[in-house]
Structure formats: structure tokens, C-alpha cells
Design an enzyme around this catalytic site. Structure first.
Site, PDB file in Angstrom:
ATOM      1  N   CYS A   1      -6.311  -3.950   0.737  1.00 42.61           N
ATOM      2  CA  CYS A   1      -5.825  -3.333  -0.507  1.00 42.61           C
ATOM      3  C   CYS A   1      -6.162  -4.170  -1.734  1.00 42.61           C
ATOM      4  O   CYS A   1      -6.476  -3.629  -2.790  1.00 42.61           O
ATOM      5  CB  CYS A   1      -4.312  -3.184  -0.460  1.00 42.61           C
ATOM      6  SG  CYS A   1      -3.689  -2.106   0.813  1.00 42.61           S
TER       7      CYS A   1
ATOM      8  N   HIS B   1      -3.285   6.402   1.847  1.00 43.99           N
ATOM      9  CA  HIS B   1      -4.337   5.417   2.133  1.00 43.99           C
ATOM     10  C   HIS B   1      -4.590   5.311   3.644  1.00 43.99           C
ATOM     11  O   HIS B   1      -3.658   5.252   4.445  1.00 43.99           O
ATOM     12  CB  HIS B   1      -4.033   4.026   1.559  1.00 43.99           C
ATOM     13  CG  HIS B   1      -3.840   4.062   0.071  1.00 43.99           C
ATOM     14  ND1 HIS B   1      -3.330   3.005  -0.635  1.00 43.99           N
ATOM     15  CD2 HIS B   1      -4.108   5.027  -0.848  1.00 43.99           C
ATOM     16  CE1 HIS B   1      -3.278   3.318  -1.922  1.00 43.99           C
ATOM     17  NE2 HIS B   1      -3.748   4.550  -2.075  1.00 43.99           N
TER      18      HIS B   1
ATOM     19  N   ASP C   1      -8.290   9.261  -3.752  1.00 46.47           N
ATOM     20  CA  ASP C   1      -8.068   7.845  -3.963  1.00 46.47           C
ATOM     21  C   ASP C   1      -9.074   7.128  -3.076  1.00 46.47           C
ATOM     22  O   ASP C   1      -9.192   7.436  -1.883  1.00 46.47           O
ATOM     23  CB  ASP C   1      -6.631   7.512  -3.545  1.00 46.47           C
ATOM     24  CG  ASP C   1      -6.242   6.092  -3.898  1.00 46.47           C
ATOM     25  OD1 ASP C   1      -7.102   5.200  -3.753  1.00 46.47           O
ATOM     26  OD2 ASP C   1      -5.088   5.882  -4.283  1.00 46.47           O
TER      27      ASP C   1
END
Ligand code: ABU
Length: 323
Positions: free
Chosen positions: A305, A199, A150
Site C-alpha cells: 500500500c 483493494h 482504484d
């Protein structure tokens, strides 16, 4: 209409000139699945709920995201906004089959210069399936079958990419990055204090050349600090968050306090209520721009984000000559 878009962003702090800011339209509370259960705390208000989010919360989040976009534009930064899609629909593709997708993100996170959005999207879908297996079998090995990464697990430091190995990026994914970014050096990191490593951008945040703030509950282990120490980079504990809990129906942690957007090496956007983080960055010599965004956190996270760099002035540099 056929305007040429140049994508150029080699690190997290060079002067930002072009960025994508997400939208909250169509966002959902994700449908339950074991991998999500692992991330959402037992006492969370999200338990037992899923489906489209209430209109007034979407409208409020969009107001905040629109204000953020205007603020950036007023500073001369070009801002693109995504075309909203309906997240409340069936997903069917090679790796993943789910009756209700119900994703809740405010933006794609293509934080690498030449990864396309589709790749990021697919990797996220694979991620959900693999996290599910991880959760059921309780060990990482099952997540290592297919490359999974990711872009929000990857930090760019010029020639060096620092990648978090965790729920959303596996070792095969890191091997994939090593093969496809052969002009870069790819370093794997992990943060043992984080029970659900999803993340890197509320854990390890570069501010400018030579300086990183690190979540004090998720410190980079000593054995993984050599790259930074050998090149005179400073890693300091971040300030504490201003809140004891996330806002309603949000699956990110309170450490979104660290989820900041650096506009240039002297200027940083910090969520308005995060007074301790703002104060720390002010003392570190940064101009702090407060941005109200907390009521949009539930839609996929904070200032980092919900944005994706398109263009930062600057070129590919070697910040870590001593490997
Ligand atoms: N994308 C940042 C979320 C990480 C966290 O919840 O701490």
C-alpha cells in the site's frame, strides 16, 4: 532538476529499480461518513474519532517508512518520497464536496504504468461518494453510474490486467480500463469471502511468474480460476496472519500480512512480525527481508500500500497465452 523519469512496470515481480515510498505527514483519521462506517468494524477504536493523528504516532510511522526507504536504497533501488500535503482541509470538485477531507493515505497508489496521480486521486473521491450511495441503498447498481476504479484493485500480469470489482472499482470503471488499455486483456474478479472488497492487495498476491498466494478467507471462486489453470499458474492459500486484530486506529484488516513488496522473483519484503507469512515465502524459495512497518499500518496500509512502482526491469509479456 528536469530529470527524465521513465515509468516501466509490467508486473508485480520483475526486478524493482525505482519506487515511491509514502510519508505519514499530515495524515488524519478520516471523518465519519456512511461508506467509511461500513468498512470500520462496530467495535473499532476508530469509532467516534476523527482529525489529525497524534504527532508521536506520525513520527513513529515516518521513522518506519524512512527505514524502509533506506533499506531499499541500500539494495540499489532508487526511492522517491512524496511532498507531504495537508489532508485536513475542505475538498470541493465536480463529484465531491466534503467539509473535511481527512484522508489518511501514506502514498498514492498509481500501480499502472500510465495512469496519472490525479486520476487516481479523483477516482478515490468519486469512490467515497459512490460507496456512500452503495451503503445507503444496499446494492451495487447505484455505483455503476460513473466509472470508478482504484489502482490498488488492479494487478498487472503483463498483457493481462486482473481487476477486483468491489467497493472501490465498479463495472463502469472496468469498462473504462478496457477502453483505455486496449492493448491489454482486462479480467474482472471478485472474492465473495470479503464483506467489504476494498483493494486486492491483501487478497490475491502474485509472488513470481506462475505463483500467487490467495487469502484463504477470500478464495477466488472456481469459475474465475480458468485463466490461471489454463496457463499452469498455481494459486495457493496464503499463511495465516500473525495477529488477531489490526493495530490501533487502523481500518485495514489483519490480512495486511499478505501486503508484501516483491523486489525480484527471488526476493520479497514482508512485515517483520508476520512470521507465518515469512516462513511460507521462505519455504517457497524466496529470500525474505523483514521490514518493521506495523506501527505505520494505520496510515494507509502495509508494504504494498505505501509504495508505488516507478520502474521494474523487464518488458511486456504474455503470461496467459491460453485465454
Ligand atoms: N489495501 C489492503 C487493505 C485490504 C484489507 O483491509 O484487507
Amino acid at each position: 532538476m528536469n530529470e527524465k523519469i521513465v515509468v516501466n512496470s509490467w508486473n508485480e515481480w520483475d526486478p524493482l529499480k525505482h519506487v515511491i515510498v509514502g510519508k505519514a505527514d499530515g495524515c488524519c483519521i478520516p471523518a465519519p461518513e456512511p461508506a467509511l462506517d461500513a468498512k470500520v468494524p462496530e467495535d473499532s477504536d476508530m469509532k467516534g474519532m476523527h482529525g489529525p493523528r497524534l504527532k508521536d504516532t506520525v513520527d513513529k510511522a515516518n521513522d518506519l517508512l524512512n527505514n524502509f526507504a533506506s533499506l531499499l536504497e541500500k539494495r540499489g533501488i532508487k526511492v522517491d518520497r512524496p511532498v507531504p500535503i495537508n489532508h485536513n482541509q475542505k475538498i470541493l470538485q465536480n463529484y465531491f464536496n466534503k467539509d473535511k477531507n481527512m484522508k489518511h493515505e501514506t502514498a498514492p497508489k498509481p500501480r499502472l504504468t500510465d495512469l496519472d496521480y490525479r486520476k487516481d486521486y479523483l477516482s478515490e473521491k468519486i469512490g467515497e461518494k459512490k460507496r456512500l450511495e452503495w451503503t445507503e441503498k444496499k446494492y451495487f447498481v447505484t455505483t455503476e453510474e460513473e466509472p470508478l476504479f482504484d489502482a490498488a484493485d488492479i494487478l498487472r500480469f503483463g498483457k493481462d490486467l486482473v481487476v477486483q470489482h468491489g467497493f472501490t472499482t465498479n463495472l463502469k470503471g472496468i469498462d473504462w480500463l478496457k477502453r483505455h488499455f486496449s492493448n491489454h486483456r482486462v479480467h474482472t474478479v471478485n472474492f465473495p469471502g470479503d464483506p467489504y472488497p476494498i483493494h486486492i492487495d491483501a487478497t490475491f498476491t502474485p509472488i513470481r511468474e506462475g505463483l500467487i498466494i490467495n487469502n484463504p478467507q477470500r478464495r477466488l471462486p472456481k469459475s474465475q480460476r480458468k485463466l490461471f489453470e489454463n496457463n499452469d499458474w498455481q494459486i495457493i492459500d496464503s499463511a495465516q496472519p500473525a495477529h488477531n486484530s489490526p493495530p490501533p486506529l487502523c481500518c485495514s484488516s489483519v490480512w495486511l500480512s499478505m501486503n508484501i513488496l516483491v523486489l525480484d522473483p527471488k526476493t520479497v519484503c514482508v512485515e517483520k512480525s508476520e512470521i507465518y507469512q515469512s516462513d511460507q515465502l521462505d519455504k517457497l524459495g524466496m529470500e525474505v527481508i523483514p521490514v518493521e512497518l506495523r506501527d505505520a499500518y494505520a496510515f494507509g496500509g502495509g508494504l504494498h500500500c505505501c509504495t508505488a512502482d516507478v520502474y521494474r526491469e523487464g518488458e511486456l509479456k504474455d503470461y496467459f497465452p491460453n485465454q
